[in-house]
Motif scaffolding. Structure first.
Motif, PDB file in Angstrom:
ATOM      1  N   SER A 181       0.832  -1.208   0.000  1.00 44.25           N
ATOM      2  CA  SER A 181       0.000   0.000   0.000  1.00 44.25           C
ATOM      3  C   SER A 181       0.869   1.262   0.000  1.00 44.25           C
ATOM      4  CB  SER A 181      -0.940   0.003   1.201  1.00 44.25           C
ATOM      5  OG  SER A 181      -0.208  -0.084   2.416  1.00 44.25           O
ATOM      6  N   ALA A 182       1.996   1.237   0.708  1.00 45.73           N
ATOM      7  CA  ALA A 182       2.906   2.391   0.721  1.00 45.73           C
ATOM      8  C   ALA A 182       3.568   2.562  -0.640  1.00 45.73           C
ATOM      9  CB  ALA A 182       3.961   2.219   1.804  1.00 45.73           C
ATOM     10  N   GLU A 229       1.089   4.264  -2.849  1.00 47.20           N
ATOM     11  CA  GLU A 229       0.999   5.689  -2.504  1.00 47.20           C
ATOM     12  C   GLU A 229       2.192   6.452  -3.074  1.00 47.20           C
ATOM     13  OE1 GLU A 229      -1.236   5.087   1.801  1.00 47.20           O
ATOM     14  OE2 GLU A 229       0.940   5.175   1.699  1.00 47.20           O
ATOM     15  N   LYS A 242       3.397   3.854   5.273  1.00 43.45           N
ATOM     16  CA  LYS A 242       2.615   4.870   4.573  1.00 43.45           C
ATOM     17  C   LYS A 242       3.548   5.963   4.057  1.00 43.45           C
ATOM     18  CE  LYS A 242      -1.706   7.383   5.090  1.00 43.45           C
ATOM     19  NZ  LYS A 242      -2.448   6.644   4.105  1.00 43.45           N
TER      20      LYS A 242
END
Length: 78
Positions: free
Chosen positions: A11-12, A15, A69
């Motif tokens: 997910s990071a 992003e 993140k």
């Protein structure tokens, strides 16, 4: 000196791909520095410019830094 292994959550990574290319090089450089110093004391004050945060966890027992993140400072803690 202990060198930490770096992990980046999927997910990071997604992003990170959404961040403008002009900022990516500096972000990658700072993430790589976490392998040798995961608790830096030389953070910069952010003012009047675009700024991104890298949120990560440190596991000293297994010597791992995990990036969880990467986002603009206005969105990172939501």
């Amino acid at each position: 000196m202990v060198r930490y292994n770096l992990r980046i959550k999927c997910s990071a990574e997604k992003e990170f791909k959404g961040i403008p290319k002009s900022y990516r090089k500096a972000i990658v450089s700072n993430i790589l520095k976490l392998a040798t110093n995961p608790k830096p004391h030389d953070s910069e004050k952010l003012s009047g410019r675009e700024a991104y945060r890298v949120v990560y966890t440190i596991d000293d027992a297994v010597v791992i830094v995990e990036v969880i993140k990467v986002a603009h400072r206005k969105d990172v803690y939501r």
